[in-house]
Structures are given as structure tokens and as C-alpha cells.
Scaffold this active site. Structure first.
Site, mmCIF file in Angstrom:
data_model
loop_
_atom_site.group_PDB
_atom_site.id
_atom_site.type_symbol
_atom_site.label_atom_id
_atom_site.label_comp_id
_atom_site.label_asym_id
_atom_site.label_seq_id
_atom_site.Cartn_x
_atom_site.Cartn_y
_atom_site.Cartn_z
ATOM 1 N N MET A 36 37.899 28.338 40.015
ATOM 2 C CA MET A 36 39.208 27.671 40.024
ATOM 3 C C MET A 36 39.011 26.149 40.057
ATOM 4 S SD MET A 36 41.821 30.145 42.033
ATOM 5 C CE MET A 36 41.370 29.699 43.685
ATOM 6 N N GLY A 42 27.917 24.923 45.547
ATOM 7 C CA GLY A 42 27.915 26.388 45.454
ATOM 8 C C GLY A 42 28.174 26.826 44.016
ATOM 9 N N HIS A 43 29.148 26.166 43.376
ATOM 10 C CA HIS A 43 29.437 26.496 41.966
ATOM 11 C C HIS A 43 28.246 26.131 41.073
ATOM 12 C CE1 HIS A 43 33.762 25.884 43.338
ATOM 13 N NE2 HIS A 43 33.791 27.087 42.814
ATOM 14 N N GLY A 153 30.181 34.112 43.734
ATOM 15 C CA GLY A 153 29.516 33.761 44.986
ATOM 16 C C GLY A 153 29.716 34.822 46.062
ATOM 17 N N LYS A 155 30.049 34.155 49.128
ATOM 18 C CA LYS A 155 30.949 33.695 50.196
ATOM 19 C C LYS A 155 32.219 34.537 50.157
ATOM 20 C CE LYS A 155 33.573 29.979 50.139
ATOM 21 N NZ LYS A 155 34.895 30.513 50.518
ATOM 22 N N GLN A 159 35.771 39.868 47.576
ATOM 23 C CA GLN A 159 36.146 39.685 46.165
ATOM 24 C C GLN A 159 35.049 40.240 45.252
ATOM 25 O OE1 GLN A 159 37.918 35.957 44.389
ATOM 26 N NE2 GLN A 159 35.808 35.525 43.880
ATOM 27 N N MET A 190 29.843 26.190 51.608
ATOM 28 C CA MET A 190 30.521 25.306 50.646
ATOM 29 C C MET A 190 31.786 25.988 50.152
ATOM 30 S SD MET A 190 28.297 22.748 49.188
ATOM 31 C CE MET A 190 26.841 22.140 49.982
ATOM 32 N N SER A 192 35.794 24.873 48.124
ATOM 33 C CA SER A 192 36.724 23.834 47.649
ATOM 34 C C SER A 192 37.718 23.495 48.754
ATOM 35 C CB SER A 192 37.462 24.325 46.400
ATOM 36 O OG SER A 192 36.525 24.741 45.439
HETATM 37 O O1 PAF Z 1 36.603 32.835 43.481
HETATM 38 C C1 PAF Z 1 37.406 32.221 42.742
HETATM 39 O O2 PAF Z 1 37.289 31.019 42.514
HETATM 40 C C2 PAF Z 1 38.575 32.977 42.133
HETATM 41 O O3 PAF Z 1 39.065 33.944 42.996
HETATM 42 C C3 PAF Z 1 38.242 33.572 40.752
HETATM 43 C C4 PAF Z 1 37.152 34.622 40.848
HETATM 44 C C5 PAF Z 1 37.817 32.477 39.801
HETATM 45 C C6 PAF Z 1 39.495 34.258 40.167
HETATM 46 O O4 PAF Z 1 40.540 33.358 40.017
#
Ligand code: PAF
Length: 285
Positions: A36, A42-43, A153, A155, A159, A190, A192
Site C-alpha cells: 500500500m 521491510g518493503h 511480510g 509481520k 494476512q 517496521m 508504515s
Molecule cells: O499488507 C499490505 O500492505 C496490504 O494488506 C496488501 C497485501 C497490499 C493488500 O492491500
């Protein structure tokens, strides 16, 4: 369309598919890293792992409205596409897919992907509709790009479990790869959302990781999981967190409650510090 130093920025599904088709014709494998935006180290770790797993890497940036509840931070969520595009270029990402809400959810859109069981626990009850929003948008991104691998990730461990479940259930031909959490030097995971923390809150924030790590260590030495997580919850509240949604010990695979002496556990936490809802998890043992 081209971004900084040759990063290809694509805003519609047709353009994404054209790019993917060209790479496929050249025999290249493809990794997808959905995000997002508001990218942090982390990204970047996800992007670097993706680079090692495939010939071409597509990052996506889409602040997905359907995964935010009515009183959540959709409006406030940090948006910084220019800076993110530079970071992606430096990380060696080949393409950025950054669609508009109307590209992802055109008029008449009426479908939801819903995963039972795994979403009934941990963040599920506190964020009604959240995992349906995530599952729906990730399903769309996977079917739009049809990558060989997609990276997420750890974290957001729940999900990740949900994504692994529906990709298997729906026979989506992709390998889902979980990447370990990247932490600040003091242990804070880490995120956002760390941008929401004041200086005072930032000093308190690592207590979440410290408390769940202590609980995980105690459980691995034979402590009763319920007692260890209850102690962690008290410690987090004493440290100055406003409230705790949960601190629980569960099995990593099924997310069912961890029994004393059982292997494969993880301690999961979600707690509010000021206006930031921080989540984290650590393996037991
Ligand atoms: O983890 C995230 O940033 C969001 O939940 C994702 C997986 C991009 C879905 O919008």
C-alpha cells in the site's frame, strides 16, 4: 509510462498485462510484491527477496479502501508515490503497478473473496471486513499479473496465512512466499503506521516486541501460554500503550490456540499506542 531511471509505471490492467506478456515472451519469470506504499526497509527486503526469486519484479501500490473499516485510517494512510518510485528503482524493481480505485473497483463491482476460520480470530473480530478486503484485492492483483511468486511480510502473519489459504483453495497458480519481519535496531517491527507515533510513543513502541518475545521465550521453556501472554499484556499496558486488542499464543499453521508444550507456536499482538495500531508476532522457540 516511465518513472525514475527507467522504472515502468503502469496504471491500468491492460498495460500491466501487456508488460507481463512481453516478459513471458522473453522467457522471464515474474515476482509480484503487493503493497500500500509508504515504503520502508521491510518493503525493500520484500523487493530484494523477489529479485532473487524471479527475473522481473512488479511492485504494486494501492491503498485499498475495502480493507479499511469506517473508523480506520484510510484517509490518513501515508501516500508518497514519488518517493516510493525512487526507492523501488534503487531496489531494482522493474515495474510499478499503481492503479486508481476506479480501475480496481469499476462501477458495478460486486464480488468478495471470503476466507472462513482463519479470519475469525486475532485481528478478524477487531477489524470486521478487513480480511475480505485484503483477500479480494490480492486475488485481483494475482489474476491481473499472474506472477510465478508473490511475496508478503510475516509481520502481517495472519494476512499471509489467509493469502496462502485462498490461493490454494482457488487454485491460483502462484507460490506465496513469506518474508521475515524487518525490525528497527530496538526491535520495533517496521510498519508504515510507525509514522503516526510521536517521539514519546516511538520510545515506548519497542515494548510490544520485548513483551511478546519474553512471552515466547517463557512458553518455549514450558510456561503455560495463557499465563505468559497475560503477563505480556500487563507489561505493554504498564509501558504506556493505550489498549491491547489481543496478545495470544496460537499455532502458526491453523492459528488455533496453542496448548502448553505444543510445537509450532507464535505469540501474536495488536495494541494501540496513541492513534497507531501496532501489530507484531514472534515464533515460540
Ligand atoms: O499488507 C499490505 O500492505 C496490504 O494488506 C496488501 C497485501 C497490499 C493488500 O492491500
Amino acid at each position: 509510462m516511465s518513472g525514475p531511471a527507467g522504472l515502468t509505471i503502469v496504471r491500468d490492467v491492460a498495460g500491466l498485462r501487456t508488460q507481463v506478456k512481453a516478459w513471458r515472451a522473453a522467457g522471464r519469470t515474474i515476482a509480484l510484491v503487493p503493497t500500500m506504499g509508504a515504503l520502508h526497509r521491510g518493503h525493500i527486503q520484500l523487493m530484494e527477496t523477489a529479485r532473487a526469486k524471479a527475473d522481473a519484479v512488479i511492485a504494486t501500490i494501492f491503498v485499498n479502501p475495502t480493507q479499511f473499516g469506517p473508523n480506520e485510517d484510510f484517509g490518513a494512510y501515508p501516500r508518497q508515490e514519488g518517493k516510493d518510485a525512487s526507492l523501488l528503482t534503487t531496489a531494482g524493481v522493474d515495474a510499478l503497478f499503481a492503479p486508481s480505485p476506479s480501475e480496481m473497483y469499476p462501477a458495478g463491482f460486486a464480488t468478495k473473496v471470503s476466507v472462513a476460520g482463519l479470519t475469525d480470530v486475532l485481528c478478524g473480530p477487531f477489524r470486521p471486513g478487513h480480511f475480505e478486503g485484503v483477500a479480494t484485492v490480492v486475488t485481483k492483483l494475482l489474476l491481473q499479473a499472474l506472477p510465478d511468486v508473490a511475496l508478503f511480510g510475516e509481520k502481517d502473519f495472519q494476512q499471509l496465512a489467509v493469502i496462502k489459504r485462498f490461493t490454494a483453495d482457488l487454485d491460483i497458480p502462484v507460490k506465496i512466499i513469506g518474508v521475515p519481519t524487518v525490525r528497527e535496531a530496538d526491535g520495533l517491527a517496521m510498519s508504515s503506521r510507525n509514522a503516526y507515533l510521536s517521539a514519546e510513543e516511538r520510545a515506548i513502541a519497542p515494548m510490544l516486541f520485548a513483551a511478546i518475545s519474553k512471552a515466547a521465550a517463557a512458553i518455549s521453556k514450558g510456561a503455560e501460554p495463557a499465563a505468559a501472554v497475560s503477563e505480556a499484556k500487563d507489561a505493554v499496558l504498564r509501558a504506556g500503550f493505550r489498549s491491547v486488542d489481543y496478545i495470544e499464543a496460537r499455532r502458526s499453521d491453523t492459528l488455533s490456540v496453542l496448548k502448553k508444550g505444543e510445537d509450532g507456536g507464535r505469540v501474536f499482538a495488536a495494541a494501540y499506542l496513541g492513534r497507531a495500531r501496532l501489530i507484531d508476532n514472534v515464533a515460540v522457540g
